[in-house]
Design a protein around this motif. Structure first.
Motif, mmCIF file in Angstrom:
data_model
loop_
_atom_site.group_PDB
_atom_site.id
_atom_site.type_symbol
_atom_site.label_atom_id
_atom_site.label_comp_id
_atom_site.label_asym_id
_atom_site.label_seq_id
_atom_site.Cartn_x
_atom_site.Cartn_y
_atom_site.Cartn_z
ATOM 1 N N SER A 198 -1.246 -8.817 2.253
ATOM 2 C CA SER A 198 -0.672 -8.102 1.112
ATOM 3 C C SER A 198 -1.665 -7.997 -0.033
ATOM 4 C CB SER A 198 0.595 -8.797 0.619
ATOM 5 O OG SER A 198 1.594 -8.750 1.598
ATOM 6 N N ASP A 199 -2.435 -9.072 -0.279
ATOM 7 C CA ASP A 199 -3.455 -9.054 -1.327
ATOM 8 C C ASP A 199 -4.521 -8.007 -1.030
ATOM 9 O OD1 ASP A 199 -2.207 -11.216 -2.607
ATOM 10 O OD2 ASP A 199 -3.532 -12.693 -1.661
ATOM 11 N N LEU A 200 -5.007 -7.978 0.214
ATOM 12 C CA LEU A 200 -6.043 -7.016 0.588
ATOM 13 C C LEU A 200 -5.549 -5.580 0.459
ATOM 14 C CD1 LEU A 200 -7.737 -8.626 3.721
ATOM 15 C CD2 LEU A 200 -8.718 -8.317 1.457
ATOM 16 N N ILE A 201 -4.344 -5.319 0.917
ATOM 17 C CA ILE A 201 -3.805 -3.963 0.860
ATOM 18 C C ILE A 201 -3.548 -3.546 -0.582
ATOM 19 C CG2 ILE A 201 -1.792 -2.536 1.442
ATOM 20 C CD1 ILE A 201 -1.798 -3.903 4.172
ATOM 21 N N ALA A 202 -3.074 -4.462 -1.424
ATOM 22 C CA ALA A 202 -2.811 -4.133 -2.822
ATOM 23 C C ALA A 202 -4.090 -3.744 -3.561
ATOM 24 C CB ALA A 202 -2.142 -5.310 -3.523
ATOM 25 N N LYS A 203 -5.211 -4.344 -3.196
ATOM 26 C CA LYS A 203 -6.489 -4.078 -3.864
ATOM 27 C C LYS A 203 -7.280 -2.956 -3.191
ATOM 28 C CE LYS A 203 -6.932 -8.897 -5.183
ATOM 29 N NZ LYS A 203 -7.647 -10.144 -4.946
ATOM 30 N N PHE A 204 -6.816 -2.469 -2.062
ATOM 31 C CA PHE A 204 -7.569 -1.516 -1.248
ATOM 32 C C PHE A 204 -7.687 -0.154 -1.904
ATOM 33 C CE2 PHE A 204 -7.497 1.722 2.202
ATOM 34 C CZ PHE A 204 -8.766 1.475 2.701
ATOM 35 N N THR A 220 -13.939 2.579 -1.929
ATOM 36 C CA THR A 220 -14.623 1.385 -2.414
ATOM 37 C C THR A 220 -14.771 0.381 -1.267
ATOM 38 O OG1 THR A 220 -13.581 1.717 -4.556
ATOM 39 C CG2 THR A 220 -14.518 -0.453 -4.145
ATOM 40 N N PRO A 221 -15.960 -0.197 -1.102
ATOM 41 C CA PRO A 221 -16.123 -1.217 -0.059
ATOM 42 C C PRO A 221 -15.156 -2.388 -0.295
ATOM 43 C CG PRO A 221 -18.256 -0.556 -0.925
ATOM 44 C CD PRO A 221 -17.215 0.063 -1.809
ATOM 45 N N ILE A 222 -14.694 -2.960 0.783
ATOM 46 C CA ILE A 222 -13.756 -4.083 0.690
ATOM 47 C C ILE A 222 -14.428 -5.340 1.234
ATOM 48 C CG2 ILE A 222 -12.687 -3.572 2.925
ATOM 49 C CD1 ILE A 222 -10.028 -4.474 1.656
ATOM 50 N N GLN A 258 -3.107 2.317 5.687
ATOM 51 C CA GLN A 258 -2.977 2.355 4.231
ATOM 52 C C GLN A 258 -3.759 3.523 3.640
ATOM 53 O OE1 GLN A 258 -0.907 0.756 2.413
ATOM 54 N NE2 GLN A 258 -1.626 1.426 0.425
ATOM 55 N N ALA A 259 -4.957 3.764 4.144
ATOM 56 C CA ALA A 259 -5.761 4.894 3.669
ATOM 57 C C ALA A 259 -5.034 6.216 3.926
ATOM 58 C CB ALA A 259 -7.129 4.903 4.337
ATOM 59 N N ALA A 260 -4.416 6.341 5.087
ATOM 60 C CA ALA A 260 -3.666 7.564 5.403
ATOM 61 C C ALA A 260 -2.463 7.716 4.472
ATOM 62 C CB ALA A 260 -3.212 7.551 6.857
ATOM 63 N N LEU A 261 -1.774 6.631 4.192
ATOM 64 C CA LEU A 261 -0.612 6.684 3.310
ATOM 65 C C LEU A 261 -0.996 7.019 1.874
ATOM 66 C CD1 LEU A 261 1.381 3.601 4.645
ATOM 67 C CD2 LEU A 261 1.912 6.022 4.985
#
Length: 56
Positions: A5-11, A15-17, A40-43
């Motif tokens: 959830s943290d990774l997706i919220a900041k995605f 920007t490189p992750i 997530q990118a598609a959404l």
């Protein structure tokens, strides 16, 4: 500990992750994480008229 959830919220797609070291196998991320970020990118694509996502 970083959660999915943290990774997706900041995605942000442009920007490189930074993937936590504990989440990698060798030099690559596990397939599930890569798939989740791809979905997530598609959404986050507001301008494109995409069909309903029914599976990934």
């Amino acid at each position: 500990m970083t959660t999915l959830s943290d990774l997706i919220a900041k995605f942000q797609p442009a920007t490189p992750i930074a993937i936590p070291d504990r989440w990698t196998q060798g030099r690559t991320a596990y397939g599930g994480l890569t798939a989740a970020l791809s979905v997530q990118a598609a959404l986050m694509t507001e301008d494109a008229k995409l069909p309903t996502l029914t599976s990934a």
